[in-house]
Write a protein that holds these residues in place. Structure first.
Motif, short mmCIF file in Angstrom:
data_model
loop_
_atom_site.label_atom_id
_atom_site.label_comp_id
_atom_site.label_asym_id
_atom_site.label_seq_id
_atom_site.Cartn_x
_atom_site.Cartn_y
_atom_site.Cartn_z
N ASP A 200 0.84 -1.17 0.09
CA ASP A 200 -0.03 0.17 -0.22
C ASP A 200 0.87 1.32 -0.06
O ASP A 200 1.35 1.55 0.85
N ALA A 201 0.93 1.88 -1.25
CA ALA A 201 2.00 3.05 -1.36
C ALA A 201 1.26 4.28 -0.53
O ALA A 201 2.01 5.47 -0.53
N THR A 202 0.08 4.20 -0.01
CA THR A 202 -0.49 5.33 0.74
C THR A 202 -0.42 4.91 2.02
O THR A 202 -0.59 5.92 2.80
N ARG A 203 0.46 4.16 2.63
CA ARG A 203 0.69 3.84 3.95
C ARG A 203 1.98 3.37 4.13
O ARG A 203 2.66 2.13 4.29
N ILE A 204 2.97 4.35 4.00
CA ILE A 204 4.42 4.11 4.13
C ILE A 204 5.04 5.12 5.34
O ILE A 204 4.75 6.28 5.34
N GLY A 205 5.77 4.24 5.94
CA GLY A 205 6.68 4.79 6.95
C GLY A 205 8.12 4.34 6.70
O GLY A 205 8.59 3.83 5.89
N CYS A 206 9.01 5.23 7.40
CA CYS A 206 10.66 5.08 7.27
C CYS A 206 11.08 4.99 8.59
O CYS A 206 10.84 6.14 9.26
N MET A 207 12.04 4.41 8.64
CA MET A 207 12.68 4.21 9.89
C MET A 207 14.35 4.03 9.88
O MET A 207 14.74 3.18 8.77
N GLY A 208 15.02 4.40 10.79
CA GLY A 208 16.59 4.03 10.71
C GLY A 208 17.18 4.66 11.99
O GLY A 208 16.72 5.56 12.54
N ASN A 209 18.32 4.25 12.28
CA ASN A 209 19.22 4.50 13.46
C ASN A 209 20.38 5.35 12.94
O ASN A 209 21.09 4.91 12.11
N SER A 210 20.87 6.29 13.75
CA SER A 210 21.98 7.02 13.29
C SER A 210 21.94 7.26 11.92
O SER A 210 21.10 8.17 11.75
#
Length: 338
Positions: A200-210
């Motif tokens: 679902d391209a309408t429900r995108i998150g992005c996460m990362g450390n440092s």
């Protein structure tokens, strides 16, 4: 007559400039916040050297890598731009209904994206995973699809010599930035997601450390398709992190402080969701400075009318991710999208 103290150190010179700098696009309770966002976002794109328009068509290859009782894992490769292919792993849960919300997962300075899927190859890598860095596995176990991509200069995409310095400096000579190139890879990852019928391209998150958090932050600032940015151990006022403690050359952006501090840039994410994760004893992004900078973030989000969309979570440790703090909040946000 006492001789005037000589100032030979570039550090002293730069500290003097830092005290004088007044970012010209800092948020100042503007009545028209959307106009301020458009202007600052355009300037950030220019500094990152990220294109404003591009061909969203994507060339990719997807092959099954692993299947467990919980999820499938596919090896993927997509082309971000000529001479820049992006390898990754796409994990999809076996429970829940497609199309799935997707979390783009970014490692920082680490051996590579295999850390995100929990595949430590050495004792040190296994220990780093225990510091909460298997973020793609966390995502799929919390009901998200997860796309872990290899960032430029890390893992399988390392340059001729170890580290990022050469690649970062070469990018600058060419009018680019390594962080901007990494951001564009994230933007193209979203194009890849949009081409998958069960995502679902309408429900995108992005996460990362440092460094992964740094790229997450800037990607969310310039690409409004990212609805949630989980920025771990990388958000702080520039003066108290990038200008005070040693960092890799890959993350420095030319002239950024002439226009905005990190807390101002965070306002580009509003009214979408921003989650800042910090460590109480992180020496690179000191918690006291993070809290101080986040107060400005909260003020901007209030002014935009979405105060609850910015959150700060602080763990009792150092420079690592804190899944036990972050995932309940991530789940709450994701459930609100359904």
């Amino acid at each position: 007559m006492r001789e005037k103290k000589k100032s030979y150190s570039p550090i002293e010179y730069h500290e003097g400039l830092l005290k004088q700098v007044k970012p010209s696009l800092a948020f100042a309770d503007q009545a028209d916040a959307p106009a301020w966002q458009r202007k600052l976002r355009a300037k950030l794109r220019e500094i990152l050297a990220v294109p404003g328009t591009w061909d969203h068509a994507i060339t990719s290859r997807v092959e099954r890598d692993l299947e467990t009782n919980e999820f499938t894992c596919d090896r993927v490769v997509f082309r971000a731009e000529p001479k820049a292919d992006v390898p990754g792993y796409l994990l999809k849960p076996k429970t829940g209904e497609a199309p799935f919300a997707v979390m783009i997962c970014l490692q920082g300075h680490s051996p590579g994206m295999h850390i995100s899927i929990g595949r430590g190859k050495t004792k040190a890598e296994i220990e780093s995973i225990q510091g909460g860095r298997d973020i793609a596995i966390q995502a799929v176990r919390n009901g998200w699809a997860a796309l872990a991509i290899e960032q430029r200069s890390f893992g399988e995409r390392h340059g001729a010599r170890p580290g990022c310095a050469d690649d970062a400096l070469h990018a600058l000579i060419l009018g680019k930035t390594l962080t901007g190139e990494r951001v564009f890879d994230v933007m193209r990852a979203i194009d890849f997601i949009a081409a998958q019928p069960d995502l679902d391209a309408t429900r995108i998150g992005c996460m990362g450390n440092s460094a992964g958090g740094t790229v997450t932050f800037y990607a969310a600032c310039v690409d409004r398709r990212i609805r949630l940015a989980v920025v771990s151990c990388s958000f702080c006022a520039y003066a108290y992190s990038w200008m005070k403690h040693p960092h890799c050359a890959c993350g420095y952006l030319p002239g950024i402080l002439q226009y905005a501090d990190m807390s101002d840039l965070a306002g580009l994410i509003a009214p979408r969701h921003l989650m800042v994760v910090a460590g109480e004893h992180d020496e690179i992004a000191p918690a006291a400075s993070v809290r101080r900078a986040f107060r400005q973030v909260a003020r901007i989000f209030r002014a935009v009318g979405c105060a609850r969309h910015a959150s700060l979570l602080v763990g009792e440790g150092g420079h690592r991710f804190y899944p036990e703090l972050a995932w309940p909040k991530i789940t709450q946000i994701g459930n609100g999208w359904k």
